[in-house]
Design a protein around this motif. Structure first.
Motif, short mmCIF file in Angstrom:
data_model
loop_
_atom_site.label_atom_id
_atom_site.label_comp_id
_atom_site.label_asym_id
_atom_site.label_seq_id
_atom_site.Cartn_x
_atom_site.Cartn_y
_atom_site.Cartn_z
N LYS A 32 4.33 2.45 4.44
CA LYS A 32 4.55 1.18 5.01
C LYS A 32 3.76 1.81 6.60
CE LYS A 32 7.33 -1.55 2.60
NZ LYS A 32 9.14 -2.54 2.77
N LEU A 50 -0.35 4.07 5.22
CA LEU A 50 -0.84 3.85 4.12
C LEU A 50 -1.95 3.57 4.35
CD1 LEU A 50 -0.76 3.21 1.23
CD2 LEU A 50 -0.17 1.09 1.36
N LEU A 71 0.48 2.11 -6.35
CA LEU A 71 0.42 0.71 -6.07
C LEU A 71 1.33 -0.14 -6.22
CD1 LEU A 71 -1.56 1.36 -2.07
CD2 LEU A 71 0.64 1.67 -2.68
N ILE A 81 1.72 -3.55 0.06
CA ILE A 81 1.43 -2.73 -0.47
C ILE A 81 0.85 -3.49 -1.81
CG2 ILE A 81 2.73 -1.44 -2.80
CD1 ILE A 81 5.16 -1.39 -0.82
#
Length: 592
Positions: free
Chosen positions: A521, A524, A561, A573
């Motif tokens: 997170k 990404l 994802l 996400i």
């Protein structure tokens, strides 16, 4: 006189009434004709703008200037100067300029083809060749693995063959002679596990089991065949034993005419210089091919239409179970089908089994032909992982050198990959579940966690980004590479084990998964280029241009994802997956 007037008046009224009726009919006809014309015009307009499939594709506006003349009367060949560097031939029609698609394809990395649909020619343009696979529901660690039911690992060009000794693929991805690659073997097993859940129950025909099903074999003079009880074998059932001379005219032969069911399952016990041979025929060309299974440590050998697979010298005098996809075994052995295009032209439906022959001395049992044997292939992969796991590290070493790119140090033979570990753990967790608790699979999966705690510079797969965020390296390079897709696959392995192992044994997998998700997170968006994704972070660790992900890898990022979004509700996400999906149809991040 009055009567005459009345008659004349009545006649005039009748004429008026008839005139009114005629006018009404004309009006009705006019309205009907107008309505028909209107419907026809609307239908034509809709047809002219009709798109593909179930909807309509809006037309791109074209501007031809104010001239009343047709733009096609103003066609002109002109030069287009590209960035003041070179010229290409273009066409001008009115105020529009048309560039050749062959130029646009290379310049913008797009794809297109001329096709005929419903009798009309059209040009299909696509921004990418990747495919998005939407999850059908929440991810189930005991169910289908991602979208692997669509994978045909054994038919990949970089798979040399399926080993008849181990029943798993031999890779040529980085060395042409072939080697066992744990990542590919796990993908092979996971794909067959997933196919078993999505495909219909296979059709099976037992050809010979020595007892209930017996076939009519042809036994030449001087050869022998009998059905006897093998008391040394577990179960002590009847088997078919044979003894022949050395030449093939003495072989025991079973003529057949069997189509479609091309997966062979058989238990074999072969003495030295003995052979099981399956003869296949192309139903269109009538050409014959012979696939031999012999006592030898041979991956694959080819001589004209004869293809040889070794089942291992250590099988001498012992029973071995074989599960062979005859179509795959034939394809991998045909030199005339070595190129990808030609290989795809041969179809499974073209082949039939016309003969099974036995030469030398030995026995067979449970000879079966079926449409598929997915679970057998799955357990072949699981057993390979059990046998080849390093007991000290818990890893599956990669036996070839690998250099990820300029600036990275070369990985020596025996390196470990977090992706291989993750895939293997995903498979072993499913084997533990499917076998109803075989602890061998659970122990191997748990041992596979060891490398996630060992830094990559010490032989493990753990890297740290900015000294803060833990990352599991697909390629444990120096400097770190931070490959995205391999990292996410490793997370799925950790999640699968955490969800499948008993509660008192899943804690470590849970901690490693949560640690990895926290890093994902935070990191990404470093992979987002505004129009696609980066394969890794070499632009950060090496200070060079980004290594842009090919569209198939970009699609993998999106698919991963989308799946993670069913596990973790964090909008980062799902929103990132949606944005990256839009990049595949040409959308870009806005500029300032």
């Amino acid at each position: 006189m009055t009567a005459l007037k009345n008659g004349v008046g009545a006649s005039a009224n009748d004429q008026k009434a008839r005139f009114f009726l005629v006018i009404m009919r004309l009006n009705l006809k006019f309205l009907l004709i107008s309505l028909c014309v209107t419907v026809a015009l609307i239908t034509f307009a809709l047809w002219a703008n009709c798109g593909v499939g179930h909807g309509f594709v809006p037309k791109w506006p074209q501007h031809h200037g104010d001239s009343a003349d047709s733009p096609f009367e103003q066609t002109e060949e002109i030069d287009c100067i590209i960035n003041q560097e070179y010229a290409i031939g273009c066409r001008k029609e009115g105020e529009e300029v048309y560039l050749p698609f062959s130029f646009l394809q290379k310049y913008f990395d797009v794809y297109g083809s001329l096709n005929v649909v419903d009798g009309s020619r059209r040009f299909d343009w696509t921004h990418s060749y990747g495919k998005v696979n939407y999850p059908k529901g929440a991810y189930d660690p005991r169910g289908i693995f991602m979208y692997f039911e669509n994978y045909n690992v054994e038919m990949r060009d970089r798979v040399k063959c399926i080993s008849a000794i181990d029943g798993v693929p031999i890779s040529t991805q980085w060395e042409s002679q072939g080697y066992f690659y744990a990542t590919q073997i796990a993908q092979f097993g996971l794909s067959h596990y997933s196919k078993n859940l999505t495909e219909p129950e296979p059709r099976r025909k037992t050809v010979e089991d020595g007892e209930r099903e017996t076939a009519t074999w042809i036994v030449p003079k001087g050869s022998s065949m009998n059905r006897t009880i093998d008391r040394a074998r577990a179960g002590a059932g009847a088997v078919l034993s044979f003894s022949t001379g050395k030449s093939f005219d003495t072989a025991v032969v079973l003529p057949m005419d069997h189509v479609l069911d091309l997966v062979l399952s058989v238990d074999v016990l072969l003495k030295p210089n003995s052979t099981l041979c399956v003869t296949l025929q192309n139903r269109e060309t009538q050409k014959l091919y012979h696939v031999y299974y012999i006592l030898a440590d041979l991956l694959i050998g080819v001589q004209d239409e004869n293809i040889y697979y070794g089942i291992g010298l250590n099988c001498t005098g012992g029973w071995k179970h074989l599960t062979r996809d005859l179509f795959v075994d034939l394809q991998k052995g045909l030199p005339q089908y070595a190129s990808t295009d030609k290989r795809r032209k041969m179809r499974r439906t073209e082949l039939k089994v016309v003969e099974i022959s036995l030469l030398g001395n030995g026995s067979i049992d449970n000879l079966t032909l079926s449409t598929s044997e997915h679970i057998s292939h799955f357990y072949d992969a699981a057993e390979w992982l059990i046998r080849h796991q390093d007991p000290s590290t818990g890893g599956w070493p990669i036996p070839v050198r690998r250099k990820l790119g300029s600036g990275f140090g070369e990985l020596a033979r025996g390196w470990y990959s977090a992706m291989a570990q993750g895939h293997a753990i995903s498979l072993l967790a499913r084997a533990y579940y499917h076998s109803k608790g075989d602890k061998r699979y659970l122990r191997a999966a748990l041992d596979g966690l060891k490398l996630f705690r060992i830094p990559s510079y010490q032989g493990g797969v753990l890297a740290t980004f900015l000294g803060k965020y833990a990352w599991y390296e697909e390629y444990p390079t120096t400097p770190h590479s931070f490959v995205l897709n391999g990292f996410i696959y490793s997370l799925l392995g950790l999640y699968d084990l955490n969800s499948t192992a008993p509660a008192n044994q899943s804690n470590e997998a849970a901690v490693l998964f949560e640690q990895g998700m926290a890093s994902l997170k935070k990191m990404l968006l470093l992979y987002d280029t505004g129009s696609g994704t980066s394969y890794d972070l070499r632009h950060f660790t090496l200070g060079i241009a980004p290594n842009l992900a090919r569209w198939d890898y970009h699609a993998t990022h999106v698919n991963q994802l989308l799946l993670l979004a069913t596990i973790d509700p964090d909008p980062l996400i799902s929103q990132t997956a949606e944005r990256w999906k839009n990049y595949m149809v040409g959308k870009r991040a806005p500029h300032n």
